[in-house]
Design a protein around this motif. Structure first.
Motif, short mmCIF file in Angstrom:
data_model
loop_
_atom_site.label_atom_id
_atom_site.label_comp_id
_atom_site.label_asym_id
_atom_site.label_seq_id
_atom_site.Cartn_x
_atom_site.Cartn_y
_atom_site.Cartn_z
N GLN A 25 59.41 81.95 44.23
CA GLN A 25 59.64 81.25 42.97
C GLN A 25 58.39 81.45 42.11
OE1 GLN A 25 61.76 77.33 43.23
NE2 GLN A 25 61.22 77.51 45.42
N TYR A 26 58.54 81.36 40.79
CA TYR A 26 57.36 81.60 39.96
C TYR A 26 57.50 80.94 38.60
CZ TYR A 26 60.11 85.05 37.38
OH TYR A 26 61.08 85.66 36.61
N LYS A 27 56.34 80.77 37.97
CA LYS A 27 56.30 80.33 36.57
C LYS A 27 55.17 81.09 35.88
CE LYS A 27 53.40 76.23 37.41
NZ LYS A 27 53.30 74.76 37.24
N ASN A 28 55.40 81.41 34.61
CA ASN A 28 54.44 82.18 33.82
C ASN A 28 53.89 81.29 32.73
OD1 ASN A 28 53.08 83.99 32.17
ND2 ASN A 28 54.57 85.63 32.50
N SER A 29 52.58 81.11 32.73
CA SER A 29 51.95 80.25 31.71
C SER A 29 51.12 81.06 30.73
CB SER A 29 51.07 79.19 32.38
OG SER A 29 50.08 79.78 33.20
N LEU B 73 50.15 83.69 36.36
CA LEU B 73 51.44 83.73 37.01
C LEU B 73 51.31 83.00 38.35
CD1 LEU B 73 54.38 84.88 36.90
CD2 LEU B 73 53.51 86.80 38.26
N THR B 74 52.03 81.89 38.49
CA THR B 74 52.00 81.10 39.72
C THR B 74 53.26 81.38 40.52
OG1 THR B 74 50.73 79.35 38.62
CG2 THR B 74 51.86 78.76 40.68
N SER B 75 53.08 81.81 41.77
CA SER B 75 54.21 82.15 42.65
C SER B 75 54.10 81.34 43.93
CB SER B 75 54.19 83.64 43.00
OG SER B 75 54.08 84.45 41.85
#
Length: 266
Positions: free
Chosen positions: A59-63, A67-69
């Motif tokens: 799972q990931y989020k892009n700020s 990039l946090t996975s």
């Protein structure tokens, strides 16, 4: 075997995959921790090399600049079969002004102490000629290997062809070994003279091991940071805990660290 695969491959390599929870090779895909014998496998198949997450979806989020996975390992997750601890494994890639930071975090949601190691396996492309590329690895020892698996013994690099503590061209160099220890504050370096660039590789203090894989004739080299040596759980069981540096996380606690790559002009 990775070396055989690469030797027979025609294509070039690039990228940087995560090695977790056992960086590189694990003897017989098996180890003992506490009162449990762990067979490292996934989907019924034993996994000998590079851990259990390199082919798993995160799972990931892009700020924007980061990039946090993450992976939540539960009894329903494929990784749990070969690493039966409930936990979250997170990797954050942050773009810096002149480089990249890779930060990991392990959060133990289990009722038992969690043992692990983490490493990154980057393939650095060689732009142009190999004699234009030099490396410096700030470690005093190499580990003894049996079939590329550390035995727990080590020897000084001083006076040998594996002394990479000052910049060395990789033109005539073949390396596939584990270097130890990288002392707190020490940094490795790769110099790409042909394009006028150099890269410094720093890491948090819980990354004492480095691997260099520089096969002759290939257009890449790997300079890898590891928290724990390959085969670390078995080395701990054999009384080689100092060399192994296997990390542990208590229930409800977490561990984290970082690697930082900084580019500069020559």
């Amino acid at each position: 075997d990775e070396a055989s695969f690469l030797a027979n491959a025609n294509e070039s390599f690039t990228g940087a995959f995560n090695m977790y929870p056992t960086p590189c090779r694990l003897d017989n895909c098996t180890y003992t921790f506490g009162n449990r014998t762990i067979v490292q496998k996934k989907k019924g198949e034993k996994v000998f090399i590079h851990g259990l997450v390199r082919d798993e979806p995160f799972q990931y989020k892009n700020s924007g600049n980061a990039l946090t996975s993450w992976i939540d390992v539960t009894p329903a997750h494929p990784v749990y079969e070969g690493f039966p601890w409930a936990h979250r494994f997170t990797v954050v890639h942050t773009l810096l002004e002149a480089g990249l930071e890779v930060r990991f975090k392990v959060e133990n949601h289990d009722k038992q102490v969690l043992p692990f190691g983490f490493g990154v396996h980057p393939f650095w492309r060689i732009p142009g000629s190999r004699d234009d590329v030099s490396i410096r690895i700030p470690c005093d020892n190499i580990l003894e290997l049996k079939d590329l698996v550390p035995t727990g013994n080590h020897s000084p690099v001083a006076g040998t062809d594996m002394d990479l503590r000052t910049l060395r061209s990789i033109e005539a160099l073949y390396v596939d070994n584990v270097f130890w220890p990288r002392k707190p504050g020490d940094a490795a370096e790769i110099v790409f003279k042909g394009i006028g660039k150099a890269m410094t590789i720093e890491a948090s203090d819980n990354f004492p091991h480095m691997i260099v894989y520089a096969p002759k004739g290939k257009d890449f080299l790997c300079v890898e940071n590891l928290t724990s040596t390959p085969n670390a759980p078995n080395l701990v069981a054999n009384g080689k805990g100092e060399v192994a540096n296997m990390l542990t996380v208590s229930p409800g606690s977490m561990a984290e660290g970082w690697i930082r790559y900084t580019i500069r002009k020559l």
